[in-house]
Write a protein that holds these residues in place. Sequence first.
Motif, PDB file in Angstrom:
ATOM      1  N   LEU A   1       0.834  -1.206   0.000  1.00 33.27           N
ATOM      2  CA  LEU A   1       0.000   0.000   0.000  1.00 33.27           C
ATOM      3  C   LEU A   1       0.865   1.251   0.000  1.00 33.27           C
ATOM      4  CD1 LEU A   1      -2.911  -0.910   2.420  1.00 33.27           C
ATOM      5  CD2 LEU A   1      -2.847  -0.982  -0.053  1.00 33.27           C
ATOM      6  N   THR A   2       2.019   1.201   0.709  1.00 27.85           N
ATOM      7  CA  THR A   2       2.871   2.384   0.759  1.00 27.85           C
ATOM      8  C   THR A   2       3.532   2.666  -0.584  1.00 27.85           C
ATOM      9  OG1 THR A   2       3.271   1.907   3.073  1.00 27.85           O
ATOM     10  CG2 THR A   2       4.696   3.543   2.065  1.00 27.85           C
ATOM     11  N   ILE A   3       3.972   1.617  -1.286  1.00 29.34           N
ATOM     12  CA  ILE A   3       4.579   1.910  -2.602  1.00 29.34           C
ATOM     13  C   ILE A   3       3.512   2.501  -3.512  1.00 29.34           C
ATOM     14  CG2 ILE A   3       5.979   1.088  -4.541  1.00 29.34           C
ATOM     15  CD1 ILE A   3       6.005  -1.614  -3.419  1.00 29.34           C
ATOM     16  N   MET A   4       2.288   1.937  -3.459  1.00 35.80           N
ATOM     17  CA  MET A   4       1.253   2.486  -4.330  1.00 35.80           C
ATOM     18  C   MET A   4       1.024   3.953  -3.980  1.00 35.80           C
ATOM     19  SD  MET A   4      -1.194  -0.536  -5.476  1.00 35.80           S
ATOM     20  CE  MET A   4      -2.522  -0.455  -4.417  1.00 35.80           C
ATOM     21  N   ALA A   5       1.067   4.277  -2.694  1.00 33.00           N
ATOM     22  CA  ALA A   5       0.857   5.670  -2.281  1.00 33.00           C
ATOM     23  C   ALA A   5       2.033   6.547  -2.694  1.00 33.00           C
ATOM     24  CB  ALA A   5       0.638   5.743  -0.783  1.00 33.00           C
ATOM     25  N   ILE A   6       3.273   6.021  -2.569  1.00 32.37           N
ATOM     26  CA  ILE A   6       4.431   6.818  -2.972  1.00 32.37           C
ATOM     27  C   ILE A   6       4.406   7.051  -4.478  1.00 32.37           C
ATOM     28  CG2 ILE A   6       6.964   6.831  -3.141  1.00 32.37           C
ATOM     29  CD1 ILE A   6       7.019   5.430  -0.444  1.00 32.37           C
ATOM     30  N   GLY A   7       3.924   6.055  -5.217  1.00 31.99           N
ATOM     31  CA  GLY A   7       3.797   6.217  -6.658  1.00 31.99           C
ATOM     32  C   GLY A   7       2.871   7.368  -7.017  1.00 31.99           C
ATOM     33  N   LYS A   8       1.926   7.670  -6.118  1.00 31.77           N
ATOM     34  CA  LYS A   8       0.965   8.745  -6.412  1.00 31.77           C
ATOM     35  C   LYS A   8       1.280  10.013  -5.623  1.00 31.77           C
ATOM     36  CE  LYS A   8      -2.934   5.705  -6.977  1.00 31.77           C
ATOM     37  NZ  LYS A   8      -3.357   5.082  -5.752  1.00 31.77           N
ATOM     38  N   ILE A   9       2.519  10.097  -5.108  1.00 29.75           N
ATOM     39  CA  ILE A   9       2.836  11.189  -4.181  1.00 29.75           C
ATOM     40  C   ILE A   9       2.864  12.546  -4.889  1.00 29.75           C
ATOM     41  CG2 ILE A   9       5.358  11.311  -4.294  1.00 29.75           C
ATOM     42  CD1 ILE A   9       5.314  11.042  -1.219  1.00 29.75           C
TER      43      ILE A   9
ATOM     44  N   ASN B   1       9.419   1.420  -6.535  1.00 32.98           N
ATOM     45  CA  ASN B   1       9.406  -0.015  -6.796  1.00 32.98           C
ATOM     46  C   ASN B   1      10.818  -0.600  -6.756  1.00 32.98           C
ATOM     47  OD1 ASN B   1       7.653  -2.283  -7.591  1.00 32.98           O
ATOM     48  ND2 ASN B   1       9.068  -2.351  -9.322  1.00 32.98           N
ATOM     49  N   TRP B   2      11.766   0.155  -7.330  1.00 32.51           N
ATOM     50  CA  TRP B   2      13.156  -0.306  -7.378  1.00 32.51           C
ATOM     51  C   TRP B   2      13.720  -0.435  -5.961  1.00 32.51           C
ATOM     52  CZ3 TRP B   2      17.696   2.310  -5.902  1.00 32.51           C
ATOM     53  CH2 TRP B   2      18.894   1.694  -6.306  1.00 32.51           C
ATOM     54  N   SER B   3      13.427   0.567  -5.105  1.00 28.54           N
ATOM     55  CA  SER B   3      14.009   0.509  -3.764  1.00 28.54           C
ATOM     56  C   SER B   3      13.396  -0.629  -2.953  1.00 28.54           C
ATOM     57  CB  SER B   3      13.863   1.846  -3.043  1.00 28.54           C
ATOM     58  OG  SER B   3      12.559   2.309  -3.154  1.00 28.54           O
ATOM     59  N   VAL B   4      12.124  -0.918  -3.189  1.00 24.38           N
ATOM     60  CA  VAL B   4      11.526  -2.045  -2.478  1.00 24.38           C
ATOM     61  C   VAL B   4      12.167  -3.353  -2.923  1.00 24.38           C
ATOM     62  CG1 VAL B   4       9.441  -3.413  -2.263  1.00 24.38           C
ATOM     63  CG2 VAL B   4       9.344  -0.986  -1.927  1.00 24.38           C
ATOM     64  N   LYS B   5      12.440  -3.458  -4.224  1.00 21.87           N
ATOM     65  CA  LYS B   5      13.094  -4.663  -4.740  1.00 21.87           C
ATOM     66  C   LYS B   5      14.445  -4.846  -4.062  1.00 21.87           C
ATOM     67  CE  LYS B   5      11.627  -5.725  -9.367  1.00 21.87           C
ATOM     68  NZ  LYS B   5      11.810  -5.400 -10.769  1.00 21.87           N
ATOM     69  N   LYS B   6      15.190  -3.735  -3.923  1.00 22.99           N
ATOM     70  CA  LYS B   6      16.525  -3.780  -3.318  1.00 22.99           C
ATOM     71  C   LYS B   6      16.431  -4.168  -1.844  1.00 22.99           C
ATOM     72  CE  LYS B   6      19.672  -2.798  -6.283  1.00 22.99           C
ATOM     73  NZ  LYS B   6      19.642  -3.961  -6.982  1.00 22.99           N
ATOM     74  N   ILE B   7      15.507  -3.531  -1.129  1.00 21.54           N
ATOM     75  CA  ILE B   7      15.446  -3.730   0.325  1.00 21.54           C
ATOM     76  C   ILE B   7      14.640  -4.971   0.700  1.00 21.54           C
ATOM     77  CG2 ILE B   7      14.751  -2.712   2.531  1.00 21.54           C
ATOM     78  CD1 ILE B   7      14.911   0.048   0.978  1.00 21.54           C
ATOM     79  N   GLY B   8      13.441  -5.043   0.142  1.00 21.13           N
ATOM     80  CA  GLY B   8      12.520  -6.086   0.605  1.00 21.13           C
ATOM     81  C   GLY B   8      12.511  -7.344  -0.246  1.00 21.13           C
ATOM     82  N   GLY B   9      13.253  -7.320  -1.351  1.00 25.33           N
ATOM     83  CA  GLY B   9      13.287  -8.505  -2.196  1.00 25.33           C
ATOM     84  C   GLY B   9      12.199  -8.489  -3.256  1.00 25.33           C
ATOM     85  N   GLU B  10      12.423  -9.282  -4.287  1.00 33.67           N
ATOM     86  CA  GLU B  10      11.572  -9.342  -5.470  1.00 33.67           C
ATOM     87  C   GLU B  10      10.086  -9.506  -5.134  1.00 33.67           C
ATOM     88  OE1 GLU B  10      11.884  -8.905  -9.433  1.00 33.67           O
ATOM     89  OE2 GLU B  10      13.695  -9.385  -8.343  1.00 33.67           O
ATOM     90  N   GLU B  11       9.790 -10.349  -4.117  1.00 37.03           N
ATOM     91  CA  GLU B  11       8.385 -10.712  -3.901  1.00 37.03           C
ATOM     92  C   GLU B  11       7.544  -9.555  -3.349  1.00 37.03           C
ATOM     93  OE1 GLU B  11      10.898 -11.880  -2.215  1.00 37.03           O
ATOM     94  OE2 GLU B  11      10.475 -11.757  -0.074  1.00 37.03           O
ATOM     95  N   ASN B  12       8.211  -8.523  -2.789  1.00 35.20           N
ATOM     96  CA  ASN B  12       7.431  -7.404  -2.283  1.00 35.20           C
ATOM     97  C   ASN B  12       7.183  -6.321  -3.332  1.00 35.20           C
ATOM     98  OD1 ASN B  12       6.824  -8.121   0.367  1.00 35.20           O
ATOM     99  ND2 ASN B  12       8.908  -7.680   1.008  1.00 35.20           N
ATOM    100  N   ALA B  13       7.962  -6.345  -4.414  1.00 34.40           N
ATOM    101  CA  ALA B  13       7.831  -5.296  -5.421  1.00 34.40           C
ATOM    102  C   ALA B  13       6.534  -5.476  -6.200  1.00 34.40           C
ATOM    103  CB  ALA B  13       9.019  -5.337  -6.375  1.00 34.40           C
ATOM    104  N   LEU B  14       6.074  -4.378  -6.779  1.00 33.63           N
ATOM    105  CA  LEU B  14       4.811  -4.429  -7.513  1.00 33.63           C
ATOM    106  C   LEU B  14       4.979  -4.969  -8.920  1.00 33.63           C
ATOM    107  CD1 LEU B  14       2.692  -1.272  -6.761  1.00 33.63           C
ATOM    108  CD2 LEU B  14       2.268  -3.620  -6.121  1.00 33.63           C
TER     109      LEU B  14
ATOM    110  N   GLY C   1       6.215  12.147 -11.457  1.00 32.55           N
ATOM    111  CA  GLY C   1       5.379  11.100 -10.868  1.00 32.55           C
ATOM    112  C   GLY C   1       5.810   9.720 -11.345  1.00 32.55           C
ATOM    113  N   PHE C   2       6.105   9.603 -12.640  1.00 28.54           N
ATOM    114  CA  PHE C   2       6.522   8.328 -13.223  1.00 28.54           C
ATOM    115  C   PHE C   2       7.860   7.879 -12.642  1.00 28.54           C
ATOM    116  CE2 PHE C   2       8.310   6.030 -17.073  1.00 28.54           C
ATOM    117  CZ  PHE C   2       7.588   4.879 -16.829  1.00 28.54           C
ATOM    118  N   ILE C   3       8.796   8.834 -12.556  1.00 28.76           N
ATOM    119  CA  ILE C   3      10.113   8.502 -11.994  1.00 28.76           C
ATOM    120  C   ILE C   3       9.961   8.013 -10.551  1.00 28.76           C
ATOM    121  CG2 ILE C   3      12.336   9.493 -11.299  1.00 28.76           C
ATOM    122  CD1 ILE C   3      12.061  11.336 -13.775  1.00 28.76           C
ATOM    123  N   LEU C   4       9.077   8.673  -9.808  1.00 32.65           N
ATOM    124  CA  LEU C   4       8.893   8.272  -8.411  1.00 32.65           C
ATOM    125  C   LEU C   4       8.319   6.857  -8.280  1.00 32.65           C
ATOM    126  CD1 LEU C   4       7.698  11.595  -6.779  1.00 32.65           C
ATOM    127  CD2 LEU C   4       9.886  10.432  -6.509  1.00 32.65           C
TER     128      LEU C   4
END
Lengths: 323, 296
Positions: A240-248, A309-322, A301-304
Motif C-alpha cells: 500500500l505504501t509503494i502504491m501511495a508513494i507512486g501517487k505522491i 518499486n526499485w528501492s523495495v526490490k533492493k530492500i525487501g526482495g523481489e516478492e514485495n515489489a509491484l 510522478g513516473f520517476i517516483l
Amino acid sequence: MPTKSAALEQEMKLRSAAPKKHRRFLRYLPLYLMFLPGALYLFMKNYLPMSGLIIAFKKVNWRKGILGSDWVGLSNFTYLFKTKDAFNITRNTLLYNVVFIVLGTVIAITIAILLNEIRRKALKQIYQTVILLPYLISIVVVSYLVFALLSSETGFVNHTILAAFGKEPVSWYTEPKYWPYILVIVHIWKTFGYDCILYYATLVGIDHSYYEAAVIDGANRWQQVVHVTLPSLLPTIITLTIMAIGKIFYSDFGLFYQVPMDSGPLLDVTSTIDTYVYRGLIRLNDIGMSSAAGFYQSIVGFILVLLANWSVKKIGGEENALF
Amino acid sequence: MVEKNKSFQVVANAVMIFLSLCCILPFVLLIMSSITDENELIRNGYSLLPSQLSLDAYRYMFKSGGKIFNAYLMTIFSTVVGTSCGLSMTVLMAYSLSRRDLPGRNAMAFYVFFTMLFNGGLVPTYIMYTRYIPISNTPWALIIPSLLVNAFYVIMMRTYFTTNIPEAVIEAARIDGAGEFRVLLTIVLPMSVPMIATMTLLIGLAYWNDWKNGLYYLQQNKSLYSIQVLLNDMLRDVQALKSGMDAAAAAEIAATMPSTAIKMAIAVVGVLPILIVYPFFQKYFVKGITIGAVKG
C-alpha cells in the motif's frame, strides 16, 4: 544424403508452421476480441493523451493545430519555475501526501488491530459497515458536510462547540493556518475505513498458532502486536505504501479545491499541482503554463513510481515489489 | 486475566463507538439541516437537534424541481449506462488476461498495467475531449472520460479469476465444445458473484459520485448536469456570494439561489440512495476490496 534430408525437414516444418500458427490464432481469436473494447478505450483514455505531453513545449495556436504550432523549447517551464507557485504547489503536494501516508497507515493499522480484538461478532460487523460510510460519498457532499461544520455564520463548530466553551467564532474559510489540519482530518476521515478493512483482512488471515506460541512464551498483548501482528502486516504495508508513494505527486483534486471552496486567502496552503493545472487550464485559459505543470507532474510522478518499486526490490526482495 | 480482558473489551468498544459516531454524525447534521426551519437556521446555525423543524425545503424541491429532477435523471442515466458498459468491458478484458495459455498475455497485461504508472494528465485529455473527440457538452461527457475502464479494477478482477476459477474447469468445458463466450457466461461469471457485485458497486459508485466530468466537459450545457455537478455548482455560488465582489451580482445570485436548507436537501437526496443500497452490498464490498489488496 543427410544434408538434403535435413533441409527437407526444415522445409516441411516451415510449411506446417504457417497453418498451425494460423489455427492457433483462430483458436484464441475470441479472447483477443474480448480484450479489444477495453484496450481501445484505454488507448483513447491513456495512450493518446500521452502524446499530447508535447504541448508543454509548444505555443498552441488553434488555427495551426497542435502539431503545426510553433515549438518554444523550455520557455513554458522557465516561466512556470520563475513563479513562487512552482515551489509552493510541489511542497504542498508532497507534504500533504507524506502526512497522509504516515498518519493514515498508523491510524488504519491501530484501528484494524482494535477491530480484530472485538469479541462480539455483531458489533464488529456494525463497526465495519459504519467506518466505510465516508469512503462511499463524493467529495462534493463532503464539502457540504465541512461547510455545515465550519461556515462562519451558521456552522456547527462556531455556533455550538466554540460557543459552549465561550470562545469567539472563527472565520474558517479565510484563515489559512487551520487548513493543513482540516485537510488532513477530512482526508483521514474519508479514507481510514477503507485502509482499515484492507489491513483487517490480512489480520484475520494470520495463523492463530503464532499467537498461541507467543502466549506460551509469556508475551503480553503489546508484545504479541509487536512480534506477531506487525511482521505479518508488513507485506500489505509495503504494497500500500509503494502504491501511495507512486501517487505522491498527485492529489485529490476535490479535497484541495472543493473542500476549501476555492477560497482565495487559503490558496497558499491549499493549492496542489492538480488544482494549479485546473485553474491554469480552465479558469485562466493559460495552456502554456498548465501544460508545463502537467508535464512536470507526469514525468516526476513516473520517476517516483519506478524509484519506489526499485528501492523495495533492493530492500525487501523481489516478492514485495509491484512489478 | 479475565478481568483485564473485560476492561480491554470495554476500551476497544468505546474507541470504536467514538469512531463510528465521527463517521455518522456529519450525516445526521446534514439531514437535520435539510429539515430545519430556515429562520431557525439563520438564528442558531446548523444543529443536531434543531428546535424548529420544517419540510419546506423538500416541498419546494418537489414543486419547482425541474432542474433537480432533470439532474437526477442524468445521474441515473450515466450510472446505469456507464456501469453496464464499464462492467462488461472490465469483465471481458480481465477474463482474456486470466487465461494462462493465451499467447501474448504478458504484453497485454503490461499494456493495461502501464496506464496506472504513467499518464498524460488533464491538459492533453481536456484538449482531446473538447477539440478532437468532441464529446463535451453532450450526454457522453458524463460517461466516457476517465471512468469506463479502470486498469486497477481489471487487474483486481483478473486476480480473482486466476485464483478462484480452476483451469481444469475451463479446460473441461472447452473440451465439451463450449466457446469462450459461453465459458465466460455459464461457468466463470456464476462462480464470481462476489467479485461482480463488488465491481458493480465500485463502478456504480464512481459514476454516481462523479462531478469532475461535468465540471470539465459540460461548461456550456448546464441542462445536462447530474446531481453531483449541480451540487458542486451551488457550492461555488455560495463562495461567489461570500467573497462578494460586486453587490449587484451577489444580490442576483442570492435571488436565484435555492436557500440553505434546500441545498442541504439536495445533498441528502444525492447520498440517500448510496446509504440505502450499501448495507445490502456491504458483505461483498468488504470481500472485494480485500481481493484488490492482493498483488496482481
